[in-house]
Design a protein around this motif. Structure first.
Motif, PDB file in Angstrom:
ATOM      1  N   LEU A  58      10.689 -45.855  41.142  1.00  0.00           N
ATOM      2  CA  LEU A  58       9.637 -46.332  41.988  1.00  0.00           C
ATOM      3  C   LEU A  58       8.948 -47.409  41.680  1.00  0.00           C
ATOM      4  CD1 LEU A  58       8.332 -42.394  42.043  1.00  0.00           C
ATOM      5  CD2 LEU A  58       9.690 -43.547  43.748  1.00  0.00           C
ATOM      6  N   MET A  59       8.647 -47.778  40.333  1.00  0.00           N
ATOM      7  CA  MET A  59       7.764 -48.913  39.923  1.00  0.00           C
ATOM      8  C   MET A  59       8.545 -50.262  40.324  1.00  0.00           C
ATOM      9  SD  MET A  59       5.759 -47.924  36.518  1.00  0.00           S
ATOM     10  CE  MET A  59       7.310 -47.351  35.244  1.00  0.00           C
ATOM     11  N   ALA A  60       9.944 -50.014  40.145  1.00  0.00           N
ATOM     12  CA  ALA A  60      10.758 -51.273  40.713  1.00  0.00           C
ATOM     13  C   ALA A  60      10.574 -51.433  42.158  1.00  0.00           C
ATOM     14  CB  ALA A  60      12.329 -50.734  40.398  1.00  0.00           C
ATOM     15  N   LEU A 192       2.598 -42.049  41.993  1.00  0.00           N
ATOM     16  CA  LEU A 192       2.791 -42.463  40.453  1.00  0.00           C
ATOM     17  C   LEU A 192       1.821 -43.798  40.387  1.00  0.00           C
ATOM     18  CD1 LEU A 192       3.967 -42.829  37.893  1.00  0.00           C
ATOM     19  CD2 LEU A 192       5.756 -44.419  38.905  1.00  0.00           C
ATOM     20  N   MET A 193       1.603 -44.785  41.246  1.00  0.00           N
ATOM     21  CA  MET A 193       0.600 -45.643  40.806  1.00  0.00           C
ATOM     22  C   MET A 193      -0.862 -45.326  41.060  1.00  0.00           C
ATOM     23  SD  MET A 193       2.957 -47.624  40.281  1.00  0.00           S
ATOM     24  CE  MET A 193       1.948 -49.268  39.803  1.00  0.00           C
ATOM     25  N   SER A 194      -1.069 -44.408  42.077  1.00  0.00           N
ATOM     26  CA  SER A 194      -2.387 -43.570  42.123  1.00  0.00           C
ATOM     27  C   SER A 194      -2.938 -43.061  40.583  1.00  0.00           C
ATOM     28  CB  SER A 194      -2.582 -42.833  42.969  1.00  0.00           C
ATOM     29  OG  SER A 194      -3.683 -42.112  43.137  1.00  0.00           O
ATOM     30  N   GLY A 195      -1.912 -42.621  39.763  1.00  0.00           N
ATOM     31  CA  GLY A 195      -2.316 -41.705  38.438  1.00  0.00           C
ATOM     32  C   GLY A 195      -2.582 -42.874  37.660  1.00  0.00           C
ATOM     33  N   THR A 331      -1.429 -39.965  34.836  1.00  0.00           N
ATOM     34  CA  THR A 331      -0.266 -40.594  35.151  1.00  0.00           C
ATOM     35  C   THR A 331       0.971 -39.525  35.559  1.00  0.00           C
ATOM     36  OG1 THR A 331      -0.660 -42.552  33.728  1.00  0.00           O
ATOM     37  CG2 THR A 331       1.679 -42.334  34.637  1.00  0.00           C
ATOM     38  N   ILE A 332       1.172 -38.524  34.873  1.00  0.00           N
ATOM     39  CA  ILE A 332       2.143 -37.446  35.038  1.00  0.00           C
ATOM     40  C   ILE A 332       1.605 -36.816  36.344  1.00  0.00           C
ATOM     41  CG2 ILE A 332       3.232 -35.601  34.114  1.00  0.00           C
ATOM     42  CD1 ILE A 332       3.029 -36.817  31.367  1.00  0.00           C
ATOM     43  N   ILE A 333       0.572 -36.267  36.371  1.00  0.00           N
ATOM     44  CA  ILE A 333       0.119 -35.347  37.433  1.00  0.00           C
ATOM     45  C   ILE A 333       0.043 -36.259  38.823  1.00  0.00           C
ATOM     46  CG2 ILE A 333      -1.506 -33.795  38.310  1.00  0.00           C
ATOM     47  CD1 ILE A 333      -1.857 -32.924  35.492  1.00  0.00           C
ATOM     48  N   GLY A 334      -0.528 -37.545  38.433  1.00  0.00           N
ATOM     49  CA  GLY A 334      -0.453 -38.044  39.795  1.00  0.00           C
ATOM     50  C   GLY A 334       1.045 -38.481  40.433  1.00  0.00           C
ATOM     51  N   GLY A 385      -6.200 -37.952  38.756  1.00  0.00           N
ATOM     52  CA  GLY A 385      -5.119 -39.072  38.792  1.00  0.00           C
ATOM     53  C   GLY A 385      -4.473 -39.010  40.224  1.00  0.00           C
ATOM     54  N   VAL A 386      -4.894 -37.961  41.041  1.00  0.00           N
ATOM     55  CA  VAL A 386      -4.368 -37.810  42.660  1.00  0.00           C
ATOM     56  C   VAL A 386      -5.358 -38.328  43.253  1.00  0.00           C
ATOM     57  CG1 VAL A 386      -3.678 -36.261  44.169  1.00  0.00           C
ATOM     58  CG2 VAL A 386      -3.128 -35.712  41.720  1.00  0.00           C
ATOM     59  N   ILE A 387      -6.762 -38.466  42.927  1.00  0.00           N
ATOM     60  CA  ILE A 387      -7.724 -38.639  43.917  1.00  0.00           C
ATOM     61  C   ILE A 387      -7.749 -40.349  44.576  1.00  0.00           C
ATOM     62  CG2 ILE A 387     -10.298 -39.170  43.851  1.00  0.00           C
ATOM     63  CD1 ILE A 387      -9.366 -36.298  44.100  1.00  0.00           C
ATOM     64  N   PRO A 388      -7.328 -41.411  43.754  1.00  0.00           N
ATOM     65  CA  PRO A 388      -7.332 -42.646  44.540  1.00  0.00           C
ATOM     66  C   PRO A 388      -6.469 -42.596  45.775  1.00  0.00           C
ATOM     67  CG  PRO A 388      -7.219 -42.949  42.247  1.00  0.00           C
ATOM     68  CD  PRO A 388      -6.979 -41.504  42.381  1.00  0.00           C
TER      69      PRO A 388
END
Length: 509
Positions: A58-60, A192-195, A331-334, A385-388
């Motif tokens: 995903l980051m890639a 993922l990036m939000s977390g 990070t994990i839960i996001g 972590g989910v909020i953004p």
């Protein structure tokens, strides 16, 4: 997201029907999705959520420029958090320096949080109107200068005045940082990036605690931590000067065509008139969340110093480990929220944190407090972590900088007395501390308050909207022609032609 063409009932209209449908959909694995075709016709169908994917893949998906925007947004949010926590973790030092009570010092925290909503509106609308770049540059540099002004405040009244002004400019960071960091991210990578992004807040706390540990417990050392904070904020502002404006902002401006002077503010009034229910819901949610974080962390160092009898170094080490748990959990839960859903991730994390409260406040000793603090903040900041991305997906595209910032900071304003309330109640009630002496009851006060707040978050989220995977590429001009509140389940795009071949808009209830 794969489509099975299984038709679903339309999105409910009205507050009570929407709440009932949201609660019902919470227990269905498939998502209720509104699909728009090129003719603007809509269908509502059930779709299977995306599969859990390797986070590195995903980051890639992010390009080099995506990473630049994300890292600068993360750095701004981290510096903002460092600035704030430079005060909260040094409450005891500052109370001795100014010869006032810890409750008096927490008044500065209240004033900072109270005025952040004003700054969020100012810089959020500036970010939507003029771009993400220069409002953020000005914001970060002024924040650094105000940190320096705090150092040279010789009286407590001067200190309060500067921290009030600091709150005004601190409020402008979040909305622009979140918009710049996430609006350029690929859809699958947003959770993922939000977390990761939200953990800038926790990283700011960790860096501030490390600085506090490094300078020692002497009273005058609080100024050194503030000098470090000033350098970070000004540095981030100067770095932002070196990179271009957000591509998404430029495209939205292009799609929206040239506007006459004052048109932006007319659109703002239009958005508030049409989507006031969504605004109110997000403000309520952010009020709960801000009480959640400030109640569980702002007085935790003071709790370890007074009730548990730890020294400055021990309390700082425990605080660092506690917020390391926050970084990991967020990070994990996001990341998991992209698969299990934003609301489910928030609710489960909040309920688990409520169950952990006894293990969080009862242990004695640095090791036990560090371990329990790690697990507690894993789930507190895991929900955060989910909020953004949750706020970004709920926000109207034309206001993706101002909407998250304003709703977040208005929640902050309402919850601004949280630290002051905790300190005032704790200093009025006493328990037997680790040394056998009667001490302020920080542990019980924080525990009871956090339990109530966690349950409030779970209930509010269970009956609220979700738009996981929402397209950020919907043209601004189309978005502004909405004829119904989104939360009432109907967009104007069902009456106007959409230029894209197919836009899928997910509204998980």
């Amino acid at each position: 997201m794969s489509t099975f063409n299984e038709l679903a009932d339309p999105i409910a209209q009205g507050i009570w029907p929407t709440a009932k449908q949201s609660w019902s959909d919470l227990f269905k694995w498939k998502q209720r999705v509104v699909v728009y075709n090129e003719s603007g016709e809509t269908t509502t169908e059930w779709q299977t959520p995306p599969r859990l994917r390797n986070p590195f893949s995903l980051m890639a998906q992010l390009t080099a420029m995506n990473w630049v925007f994300f890292i600068v947004g993360l750095a701004a949010w981290t510096a903002d958090a460092f600035d704030f926590h430079a005060l909260s973790i040094q409450t005891v030092k500052l109370s001795k320096y100014y010869k006032v009570t810890k409750t008096d010092i927490s008044e500065a925290i209240t004033l900072t949080l109270l005025l952040r909503s004003v700054g969020a509106a100012m810089f959020g609308f500036a970010g939507d109107k003029y771009g993400r770049k220069w409002p953020m540059v000005a914001n970060m540099i002024i924040l650094g200068l105000l940190q320096i002004a705090t150092i040279y405040s010789t009286t407590f009244n001067q200190f309060l005045a500067v921290r009030s002004l600091f709150g005004l400019f601190m409020g402008g960071v979040y909305g622009n940082a979140v918009a710049m960091a996430l609006e350029n991210c690929p859809t699958d990578a947003r959770g993922l990036m939000s977390g990761i992004l939200q953990q800038g807040y926790s990283m700011g706390y960790v860096f501030a605690a490390c600085a506090n540990l490094g300078v020692g417990g002497a009273i005058e050392t609080w100024k050194t931590v503030f000098w470090i904070a000033a350098g970070l904020s000004i540095g981030v502002g100067l770095i932002r000067c070196c990179f271009p404006e957000s591509k998404q902002f430029l495209e939205n401006k292009k799609n929206g065509h040239k506007k006459a002077p004052g048109a932006f503010w007319q659109e703002t009034k239009l958005m508030l008139a049409r989507q006031w229910k969504m605004c109110v819901y997000c403000i309520i949610l952010m009020t709960w969340f801000n009480y959640y974080s400030h109640t569980s962390q702002d007085s935790y160092t003071t709790f370890m110093l007074t009730q548990k009898g730890l020294n400055n170094d021990g309390a700082s080490r425990a605080s660092i480990l506690m917020k390391t748990g926050a970084c990991v959990g967020g990070t994990i839960i996001g990341y998991l929220s992209q698969f299990v859903g934003r609301r489910r991730a928030i609710i489960v994390a909040a309920l688990i944190s409520a169950c952990l409260i006894p293990a969080w406040i009862l242990p004695q000793g640095e090791g036990s407090l560090s371990a329990s603090g790690f697990m507690m903040q894993f789930f507190v900041q895991g929900a955060w972590g989910v909020i953004p991305i949750h706020l970004n997906e709920l926000a109207p595209p034309a206001f993706r900088s101002s909407f998250p910032g304003i709703t977040y900071q208005l929640g902050n304003m309402i919850s601004s007395p949280s630290a002051q309330i905790v300190n005032a109640i704790a200093e009025s009630n006493f328990v037997t501390g680790a040394t056998g002496k009667r001490v302020e009851a920080y542990g019980p006060v924080m525990g009871i308050a956090t339990a109530i707040i966690a349950l409030g978050i779970a209930v509010t989220t269970a009956f609220g909207p979700e738009k996981r995977g929402r397209s950020f590429e919907i043209p601004v001009a189309v978005d502004m022609m909405q004829t119904k509140d989104i939360e009432e389940g109907r967009d104007s795009m069902d009456k106007h032609e959409v230029n894209e071949e197919r836009i899928e808009k997910t509204e998980t209830r």
